[in-house]
Design an enzyme around this catalytic site. Structure first.
Site, mmCIF file in Angstrom:
data_model
loop_
_atom_site.group_PDB
_atom_site.id
_atom_site.type_symbol
_atom_site.label_atom_id
_atom_site.label_comp_id
_atom_site.label_asym_id
_atom_site.label_seq_id
_atom_site.Cartn_x
_atom_site.Cartn_y
_atom_site.Cartn_z
ATOM 1 N N ASP A 240 -31.425 -20.259 36.122
ATOM 2 C CA ASP A 240 -31.498 -19.474 37.350
ATOM 3 C C ASP A 240 -32.144 -18.133 37.041
ATOM 4 O OD1 ASP A 240 -29.007 -18.996 35.861
ATOM 5 O OD2 ASP A 240 -28.528 -17.550 37.435
ATOM 6 N N ASP B 99 -36.202 -14.202 30.866
ATOM 7 C CA ASP B 99 -34.779 -14.304 31.209
ATOM 8 C C ASP B 99 -34.559 -15.447 32.189
ATOM 9 O OD1 ASP B 99 -32.085 -13.717 31.560
ATOM 10 O OD2 ASP B 99 -32.458 -12.106 32.989
ATOM 11 N N GLU C 91 -25.946 -17.955 36.005
ATOM 12 C CA GLU C 91 -25.683 -16.856 35.069
ATOM 13 C C GLU C 91 -25.946 -15.506 35.700
ATOM 14 O OE1 GLU C 91 -26.500 -13.948 31.797
ATOM 15 O OE2 GLU C 91 -27.784 -14.597 33.460
ATOM 16 N N GLU C 92 -26.925 -15.434 36.606
ATOM 17 C CA GLU C 92 -27.298 -14.153 37.194
ATOM 18 C C GLU C 92 -26.333 -13.709 38.298
ATOM 19 O OE1 GLU C 92 -29.305 -12.332 35.859
ATOM 20 O OE2 GLU C 92 -30.835 -13.516 34.841
ATOM 21 N N ASP D 216 -30.706 -15.506 24.834
ATOM 22 C CA ASP D 216 -30.826 -14.794 26.115
ATOM 23 C C ASP D 216 -30.708 -13.284 25.943
ATOM 24 O OD1 ASP D 216 -31.043 -14.333 28.848
ATOM 25 O OD2 ASP D 216 -28.930 -14.708 29.251
ATOM 26 N N HIS E 284 -35.722 -8.817 34.842
ATOM 27 C CA HIS E 284 -35.309 -8.296 36.146
ATOM 28 C C HIS E 284 -36.328 -7.327 36.734
ATOM 29 C CE1 HIS E 284 -30.726 -9.258 35.690
ATOM 30 N NE2 HIS E 284 -31.487 -10.147 35.074
#
Length: 473
Positions: free
Chosen positions: A85, A114, A148-149, A172, A439
């Site tokens: 994700d 990521d 995960e996010e 990660d 991000h």
């Protein structure tokens, strides 16, 4: 074993499979049929499962939230935990974030750093060992998550039904190796009381919106005001504010309402100091206006408890640890409407030694008289593996076999899947001089670094899962 030569042989296939994964818009969305966190994350999970099936691995899905791809036999289980994700792409990209491009040796796409690029690197390390006919001394399992996010529903669901690996790593974060992570919490501070003005105010705050995720510094903020008198003075004040502090912002008048917008700089919620919180900037401007009573209470609370609170001191939760560092606070979401009042979405990260549960209880008692309460608390304890552990030693030595870097393992404020393991660390895939674009717009990864990470993972898995070196330490 020629790790570099093996990875070079698989280069084109690795890129092709990675591009297929990057093309999937796996941002969390509305729950649907067999898609608990949206169609995009499920499609990305299904894609990875299909690769495992293609390459002869044992595969399994758990509740359409997570899955694994496994090689080898035996009682012991070694885990690699990656996620597919991604956070929303945001604005300002030079290319389509979900149409990956390879140009000048750089891959650009949302999720390439990521965590789709590193996850694919780890997958190919497993695939290469299997294709070379290696005899695995333990079961080796790539565990793939899809949330995960956000809320980590994926690992919660997975480990309720599946075995906990004896050890493992998450690709990660960064090399050489991360052996400790801060506690991670999220909670909402909600305005619970509203009151009407005795007289009609000159300026009413109708809406304020900033941020999409707890773990992202908001890069944009917007507010809509109803200005009954002296509209030009408010506009002049806003222009002076922008000019004085060199702020990127603009205004427009729409159907009699004054709309204000601010642009900041996004960053990961574990390092709020690396970004510019657009919501904070807008709140500071609003603090100088004569607003209606509800909005005034909201803005006053922000000034007393939210702004300038990067270390958690205004929450009574400032704390420091020699290895894990200081408490950090990111206000990732700021929302207000004249009907419902306001909400601050908080992402607080803390080191060993802070009792978060007591801290948040004390904070709620403190802010209750101001008309605010705390709801929707999530909490993950700090995670730590000793630097002398055999897992750390083998992984660190595998890294140093490929990179001239004597840096020691370190700790972070971010959270990786490593913390879901009883004994897990974060291992790559960013290098010492890698630009961290996680991000952010134009997220990117150098192809050479992707291949180098694959070489390192290949050696690590060869030594742990084929040669059994970790058991010998």
């Amino acid at each position: 074993m020629d790790y570099k030569g093996l990875v070079s042989r698989y280069k084109d296939d690795l890129i092709k499979d990675l591009f297929g994964l990057l093309e999937i818009e796996s941002v969390r969305g509305e729950a649907g049929r067999n898609a608990p966190v949206g169609d995009g994350p499920k499609a990305a999970l299904d894609y990875m499962i299909s690769l495992g099936e293609r390459d002869g691995m044992t595969v399994r899905k758990v509740d359409d939230l997570a899955g694994h791809l496994e090689l080898g036999r035996g009682d012991e289980l070694f885990g690699i935990l990656g996620h597919v994700d991604v956070v929303p792409p945001g604005s300002g990209w030079d290319t389509d974030p979900f149409k990956p491009v390879l140009e000048d040796g750089i891959i650009r796409a949302r999720g390439v750093q990521d965590d789709k690029g590193p996850t694919m690197a780890a997958y190919y390390a497993m695939k290469i060992l299997a294709d070379e006919g290696m005899d695995f001394k333990c079961r080796t399992r790539l565990i793939v998550g899809t949330d995960e996010e956000s809320d980590w529903q994926c690992t919660d669901a997975y480990f309720k039904k599946e075995e906990m690996p004896g050890a493992g790593f998450a690709p990660d974060a960064a090399f050489p190796l991360i052996h400790g992570e801060k506690g991670i919490t999220t909670f909402n501070i909600i305005q619970k009381q509203t009151s009407l003005d005795d007289e009609e105010p000159n300026i009413e705050l109708k809406v304020l919106i900033s941020g999409e995720r707890y773990n992202m510094v908001p890069e944009a903020a917007e507010a809509k005001l109803k200005v009954l008198q002296n509209m030009s003075e408010v506009i002049q004040s806003f222009e002076d504010f922008l000019r004085r502090d060199d702020i990127d912002g603009e205004y427009e008048i729409d159907n009699g309402f004054l709309k204000l917008s601010i642009s900041g700089q996004s960053a990961h919620g574990s390092t709020p100091e690396a970004g510019v919180n657009a919501g904070f900037i807008l709140l500071r401007f609003l603090g100088g206006l004569d607003l209606d009573s509800n909005a005034t209470a909201f803005v006053d609370f922000a000034e007393s408890r939210i702004l300038d609170n990067a270390d958690g001191a205004k929450f009574g939760m400032a704390h420091s640890h020699d290895e894990l560092g200081d408490t950090t606070v990111n206000t990732g979401m700021i929302n207000y409407t004249e009907v419902d009042g306001g909400i601050f979405g908080i992402n607080l990260r803390y080191p060993e030694g802070l009792d978060f549960r007591k801290g948040v209880e004390a904070l709620e008692k403190t802010i209750y008289p101001d008309g605010f309460i705390i709801e929707d608390v999530t909490h993950q304890e700090p995670h730590y593996v000793d630097k002398q552990d055999p897992l750390v030693k083998v992984l660190l030595d595998s890294y140093r076999s490929h990179v001239n870097d004597d840096s020691e393992p370190f700790t972070i404020g971010g959270g990786t899947y490593a913390r879901t393991l009883e004994k897990g660390v974060a291992f790559g895939a960013m290098f010492k001089n890698t630009a961290d674009t996680m991000h952010q717009k134009n997220e990117r990864m150098k192809l050479d670094e992707l291949l180098l990470a694959t070489e390192i993972y290949l050696e690590a898995l060869h030594r742990i899962c084929i040669k059994g070196e970790m058991d010998e330490n």
